[in-house]
Design a protein around this motif. Structure first.
Motif, PDB file in Angstrom:
ATOM      1  N   ALA A   1      -2.573   4.260  11.700  1.00 35.81           N
ATOM      2  CA  ALA A   1      -2.381   2.988  10.529  1.00 35.81           C
ATOM      3  C   ALA A   1      -2.599   3.795   9.429  1.00 35.81           C
ATOM      4  CB  ALA A   1      -3.889   2.050  11.018  1.00 35.81           C
ATOM      5  N   VAL A   2      -1.497   3.688   8.689  1.00 40.28           N
ATOM      6  CA  VAL A   2      -1.627   4.354   7.462  1.00 40.28           C
ATOM      7  C   VAL A   2      -1.676   3.223   6.252  1.00 40.28           C
ATOM      8  CG1 VAL A   2      -0.045   5.862   5.733  1.00 40.28           C
ATOM      9  CG2 VAL A   2      -0.193   6.310   8.347  1.00 40.28           C
ATOM     10  N   ARG A   3      -2.456   3.715   5.034  1.00 38.51           N
ATOM     11  CA  ARG A   3      -2.460   2.683   4.273  1.00 38.51           C
ATOM     12  C   ARG A   3      -1.210   2.714   3.218  1.00 38.51           C
ATOM     13  NH1 ARG A   3      -6.883   0.082   1.871  1.00 38.51           N
ATOM     14  NH2 ARG A   3      -8.857   0.609   2.857  1.00 38.51           N
ATOM     15  N   LYS A   4      -0.947   1.388   2.933  1.00 40.97           N
ATOM     16  CA  LYS A   4       0.329   1.313   1.818  1.00 40.97           C
ATOM     17  C   LYS A   4      -0.062   0.158   0.906  1.00 40.97           C
ATOM     18  CE  LYS A   4       5.361  -0.110   1.968  1.00 40.97           C
ATOM     19  NZ  LYS A   4       6.124  -1.043   2.787  1.00 40.97           N
ATOM     20  N   GLY A   5      -0.715   0.636  -0.211  1.00 39.68           N
ATOM     21  CA  GLY A   5      -1.304  -0.302  -1.172  1.00 39.68           C
ATOM     22  C   GLY A   5      -2.495  -0.941  -0.516  1.00 39.68           C
ATOM     23  N   ASP A   6      -2.221  -2.558  -0.448  1.00 42.34           N
ATOM     24  CA  ASP A   6      -3.338  -3.365   0.259  1.00 42.34           C
ATOM     25  C   ASP A   6      -2.690  -3.785   1.596  1.00 42.34           C
ATOM     26  OD1 ASP A   6      -1.437  -4.929  -0.660  1.00 42.34           O
ATOM     27  OD2 ASP A   6      -2.834  -6.442  -1.898  1.00 42.34           O
ATOM     28  N   ALA A   7      -1.904  -3.037   2.260  1.00 38.99           N
ATOM     29  CA  ALA A   7      -1.683  -3.087   3.715  1.00 38.99           C
ATOM     30  C   ALA A   7      -1.649  -1.776   4.393  1.00 38.99           C
ATOM     31  CB  ALA A   7      -0.108  -3.369   3.554  1.00 38.99           C
ATOM     32  N   TYR A   8      -1.640  -2.198   5.724  1.00 37.39           N
ATOM     33  CA  TYR A   8      -1.791  -0.843   6.534  1.00 37.39           C
ATOM     34  C   TYR A   8      -0.251  -0.857   7.322  1.00 37.39           C
ATOM     35  CZ  TYR A   8      -6.532  -0.143   6.309  1.00 37.39           C
ATOM     36  OH  TYR A   8      -8.030   0.233   5.963  1.00 37.39           O
ATOM     37  N   VAL A   9       0.436   0.219   7.618  1.00 35.32           N
ATOM     38  CA  VAL A   9       1.387   0.172   8.371  1.00 35.32           C
ATOM     39  C   VAL A   9       1.377   0.878   9.779  1.00 35.32           C
ATOM     40  CG1 VAL A   9       4.056   1.168   8.619  1.00 35.32           C
ATOM     41  CG2 VAL A   9       3.177   0.386   6.358  1.00 35.32           C
ATOM     42  N   LEU A  10       1.396   0.324  10.805  1.00 34.00           N
ATOM     43  CA  LEU A  10       0.978   0.637  12.380  1.00 34.00           C
ATOM     44  C   LEU A  10       2.255   1.234  13.030  1.00 34.00           C
ATOM     45  CD1 LEU A  10      -1.453  -1.056  11.316  1.00 34.00           C
ATOM     46  CD2 LEU A  10      -1.605  -1.783  13.788  1.00 34.00           C
ATOM     47  N   ASN A  11       2.117   2.373  13.931  1.00 34.32           N
ATOM     48  CA  ASN A  11       3.150   2.872  14.635  1.00 34.32           C
ATOM     49  C   ASN A  11       2.363   3.610  15.800  1.00 34.32           C
ATOM     50  OD1 ASN A  11       5.802   3.006  13.406  1.00 34.32           O
ATOM     51  ND2 ASN A  11       4.550   3.515  11.736  1.00 34.32           N
ATOM     52  N   GLY A  12       2.978   3.359  16.983  1.00 35.59           N
ATOM     53  CA  GLY A  12       2.371   3.912  18.117  1.00 35.59           C
ATOM     54  C   GLY A  12       2.719   2.907  19.346  1.00 35.59           C
ATOM     55  N   GLU A  13       2.121   3.400  20.501  1.00 33.67           N
ATOM     56  CA  GLU A  13       2.545   2.668  21.800  1.00 33.67           C
ATOM     57  C   GLU A  13       0.887   2.382  22.595  1.00 33.67           C
ATOM     58  OE1 GLU A  13       4.849   4.532  24.757  1.00 33.67           O
ATOM     59  OE2 GLU A  13       4.033   3.114  26.421  1.00 33.67           O
ATOM     60  N   LYS A  14       0.755   1.014  22.911  1.00 37.18           N
ATOM     61  CA  LYS A  14      -0.476   1.029  23.696  1.00 37.18           C
ATOM     62  C   LYS A  14       0.117   0.687  25.058  1.00 37.18           C
ATOM     63  CE  LYS A  14      -3.437   1.413  20.572  1.00 37.18           C
ATOM     64  NZ  LYS A  14      -4.448   2.137  20.627  1.00 37.18           N
ATOM     65  N   SER A  15      -0.666   1.106  26.165  1.00 31.72           N
ATOM     66  CA  SER A  15      -0.270   0.943  27.337  1.00 31.72           C
ATOM     67  C   SER A  15      -1.334   0.411  28.367  1.00 31.72           C
ATOM     68  CB  SER A  15       0.159   2.238  28.050  1.00 31.72           C
ATOM     69  OG  SER A  15      -0.951   3.042  28.118  1.00 31.72           O
ATOM     70  N   GLY A  16      -0.693  -0.392  29.415  1.00 33.82           N
ATOM     71  CA  GLY A  16      -1.646  -0.959  30.537  1.00 33.82           C
ATOM     72  C   GLY A  16      -2.432  -2.251  29.837  1.00 33.82           C
ATOM     73  N   ILE A  17      -1.817  -3.004  29.144  1.00 33.25           N
ATOM     74  CA  ILE A  17      -2.503  -4.283  28.386  1.00 33.25           C
ATOM     75  C   ILE A  17      -2.452  -5.483  29.102  1.00 33.25           C
ATOM     76  CG2 ILE A  17      -2.824  -5.348  26.177  1.00 33.25           C
ATOM     77  CD1 ILE A  17      -3.531  -2.133  26.068  1.00 33.25           C
ATOM     78  N   THR A  18      -3.548  -6.081  29.493  1.00 32.66           N
ATOM     79  CA  THR A  18      -3.589  -7.178  30.149  1.00 32.66           C
ATOM     80  C   THR A  18      -3.075  -8.163  29.244  1.00 32.66           C
ATOM     81  OG1 THR A  18      -5.525  -6.647  31.293  1.00 32.66           O
ATOM     82  CG2 THR A  18      -5.257  -8.876  31.057  1.00 32.66           C
ATOM     83  N   ALA A  19      -2.178  -9.103  30.011  1.00 35.46           N
ATOM     84  CA  ALA A  19      -1.450 -10.287  29.399  1.00 35.46           C
ATOM     85  C   ALA A  19      -0.756  -9.963  27.915  1.00 35.46           C
ATOM     86  CB  ALA A  19      -2.754 -11.148  29.178  1.00 35.46           C
ATOM     87  N   ILE A  20      -0.437  -8.804  27.843  1.00 36.26           N
ATOM     88  CA  ILE A  20       0.313  -8.479  26.639  1.00 36.26           C
ATOM     89  C   ILE A  20       1.572  -9.349  26.403  1.00 36.26           C
ATOM     90  CG2 ILE A  20       1.531  -6.727  27.270  1.00 36.26           C
ATOM     91  CD1 ILE A  20       0.119  -7.127  24.097  1.00 36.26           C
ATOM     92  N   MET A  21       2.201  -9.753  27.583  1.00 41.07           N
ATOM     93  CA  MET A  21       3.570 -10.059  27.610  1.00 41.07           C
ATOM     94  C   MET A  21       3.286 -11.716  27.299  1.00 41.07           C
ATOM     95  SD  MET A  21       5.247  -7.458  28.419  1.00 41.07           S
ATOM     96  CE  MET A  21       6.836  -8.519  28.266  1.00 41.07           C
ATOM     97  N   ASP A  22       2.273 -12.238  27.170  1.00 39.33           N
ATOM     98  CA  ASP A  22       1.899 -13.682  26.762  1.00 39.33           C
ATOM     99  C   ASP A  22       1.010 -13.780  25.537  1.00 39.33           C
ATOM    100  OD1 ASP A  22       2.985 -15.351  29.155  1.00 39.33           O
ATOM    101  OD2 ASP A  22       2.070 -13.774  30.060  1.00 39.33           O
ATOM    102  N   ALA A  23       0.786 -12.737  24.953  1.00 34.06           N
ATOM    103  CA  ALA A  23      -0.129 -12.611  23.851  1.00 34.06           C
ATOM    104  C   ALA A  23       0.317 -13.394  22.635  1.00 34.06           C
ATOM    105  CB  ALA A  23      -0.966 -11.343  23.839  1.00 34.06           C
ATOM    106  N   ASP A  24      -0.331 -14.064  21.917  1.00 31.28           N
ATOM    107  CA  ASP A  24      -0.110 -14.311  20.447  1.00 31.28           C
ATOM    108  C   ASP A  24      -0.313 -13.391  19.490  1.00 31.28           C
ATOM    109  OD1 ASP A  24       1.135 -17.249  21.195  1.00 31.28           O
ATOM    110  OD2 ASP A  24      -0.715 -17.141  22.179  1.00 31.28           O
ATOM    111  N   PHE A  25      -1.548 -12.707  19.699  1.00 35.89           N
ATOM    112  CA  PHE A  25      -2.094 -11.766  18.751  1.00 35.89           C
ATOM    113  C   PHE A  25      -2.625 -10.600  19.611  1.00 35.89           C
ATOM    114  CE2 PHE A  25      -5.466 -14.674  19.220  1.00 35.89           C
ATOM    115  CZ  PHE A  25      -6.510 -13.955  18.874  1.00 35.89           C
TER     116      PHE A  25
END
Ligand SMILES: Cc1cc2nc3c(=O)[nH]c(=O)nc-3n(C[C@H](O)[C@H](O)[C@H](O)COP(=O)(O)OP(=O)(O)OC[C@H]3O[C@@H](n4cnc5c(N)ncnc54)[C@H](O)[C@@H]3O)c2cc1C
Length: 386
Positions: free
Chosen positions: A140-164
């Protein structure tokens, strides 16, 4: 010492048990076959207050104790021991984090989650770091008053149905857990994509990977201080692991009750099966072990309700409960004879679902390390466990 639930807790227990029997159990196998997240049911659970039970009333929860939240998780799991991994376990972790967000974050994410209108995912594990979660590399890299995220998360429960998703990402390069921060990320943002897994069980809450490619979020979506995210995650685990254990114990106890009825009714050699010690003793042994570990689960939750640590107890139950539960359900299958091996009975599905709990939220091995650290001291660990 008082081993009884309060009058109010017994009422909740009765009500949730009825809900689980009427609304969850009849569709438990259908949701597994169809790999379908039961959103309409989760909405009902939200309406009834079964989601975020311990979240304060000011923030839209019931403001109940952890013991009561555990009771709700246990009772739901008697009807369906897969769904609570999303709504009660990942749900508890996510709600606990969102409680610490700004009021606008709470309104945008916590409110619809508690209402059962939105599904959340807890995203810590990565392809290169699971047990050693603090070594994660999503950035997560700062860009002004925002962050820019890059990467992969694995094995995540209910990610296919997640809203957030609650995403843990590194704000300071390296491998130190102190450089990790926590962010809430809507799943429909540009740069977010997912891939489903074909799992052995828990098929209604499909697991998968989350890919973040230049995902930009406002600074206000950070939860807690920068670099303090890992600590926040670990605090939640002391409770969520216990809920997960109750989620394993409940179907094992239901299976044992069903098996007891079966072996009392079925005869061989002119006698009920239950009269053979080789049949009855395993049932009794499983009941004994599960009752003991169930009590330790509630003691651990009670400790947290008293403001005391439950880290040691959470580690103890996390290695015992899923193992004892899978052992019990496996014996229930064989004690049902060839019928136990069919999909006509929920036993095989329960075994598949509960097996997941031996891995999720930390394996048996790492749970024993936690207990060792608590009892013997950090200096006697085989390595620098975080
Ligand atoms: C059903 C399910 C749901 C999950 N849901 C989520 C989720 O919602 N969000 C999320 O972030 N993650 C989730 N996970 C991931 C889970 O938390 C990890 O799988 C778990 O922490 C283990 O990490 P790993 O798979 O990378 O195994 P590894 O870390 O590669 O470990 C492999 C094996 O080595 C053992 N091992 C590792 N280190 C040690 C050690 N030092 N000493 C002894 N033994 C060791 C482990 O116990 C394990 O048996 C889920 C997993 C499952 C199975």
């Amino acid at each position: 010492m008082d081993f009884d639930f309060s009058k109010e807790q017994k009422l909740i227990q009765k009500e949730v048990r009825r809900f689980a029997q009427e609304e969850l159990a009849p569709r438990y196998s259908q949701w597994d076959r169809e790999r379908k997240y039961p959103r309409e049911l989760v909405k009902k659970m939200g309406d009834l207050g079964y989601i975020g039970v311990s979240v304060s009333q000011e923030l839209g929860g019931l403001g109940e104790s952890y013991v009561t939240e555990g009771l709700v998780c246990e009772e739901l799991s008697r009807g369906d021991c897969s769904l609570p991994m999303s709504t009660q376990v990942a749900g508890h972790l996510c709600a606990g984090l969102l409680e610490q967000g700004s009021r606008s974050v709470q309104k945008a994410f916590l409110d619809p989650f508690l209402a059962g209108e939105q599904v959340c995912a807890f995203c810590l594990t990565e392809p290169g770091s699971g047990t050693d979660a603090g070594a994660l590399q999503t950035s997560a890299v700062r860009k002004g008053d925002a962050y820019v995220l890059n990467g992969e998360k694995s094995g995540i429960t209910a990610i296919m149905d997640a809203d957030f998703a609650l995403v843990f990402a590194r704000t300071t390069p390296g491998h130190d857990a102190r450089g990790v921060s926590c962010f809430v990320v809507p799943c429909n943002l540009p740069g977010m994509s997912t891939q489903a897994y074909e799992d052995l069980g828990c098929n209604a809450i499909v697991r998968g990977s989350l890919f973040l490619q230049n995902v930009e979020i406002p600074e206000s979506y950070r939860i807690g201080e920068e670099g303090r995210g890992f600590r926040l995650a670990m605090r939640g685990f002391d409770i969520s692991r216990i809920f997960l254990c109750l989620e394993a114990i409940a179907p094992a106890l239901v299976s044992l009750q069903e098996t007891m009825a079966h072996v009392k009714g079925r005869t061989a050699f002119g006698r009920p099966l239950a009269t053979f010690e080789a049949v009855s003793f395993p049932i009794i042994e499983h009941f004994s072990l599960l009752e003991a570990v169930r009590l330790l689960c509630y003691k651990a939750l009670w400790l947290r309700d008293q403001g005391q640590s439950s880290t040691k107890e959470a580690g103890m139950v996390k290695w015992m409960a899923p193992r004892f539960s899978t052992n019990a359900i496996r014996d229930c299958i064989t004690l049902h004879g060839h019928y136990g091996y069919t999909k006509e009975y929920p036993l095989e599905q329960r075994l598949r679902d509960v097996l997941a709990i031996e891995i999720a939220d930390g394996t048996s091995q790492v749970s024993k390390l936690v207990v060792q650290r608590e009892m013997m001291g950090r200096e006697f660990l085989p390595y620098n466990y975080r």
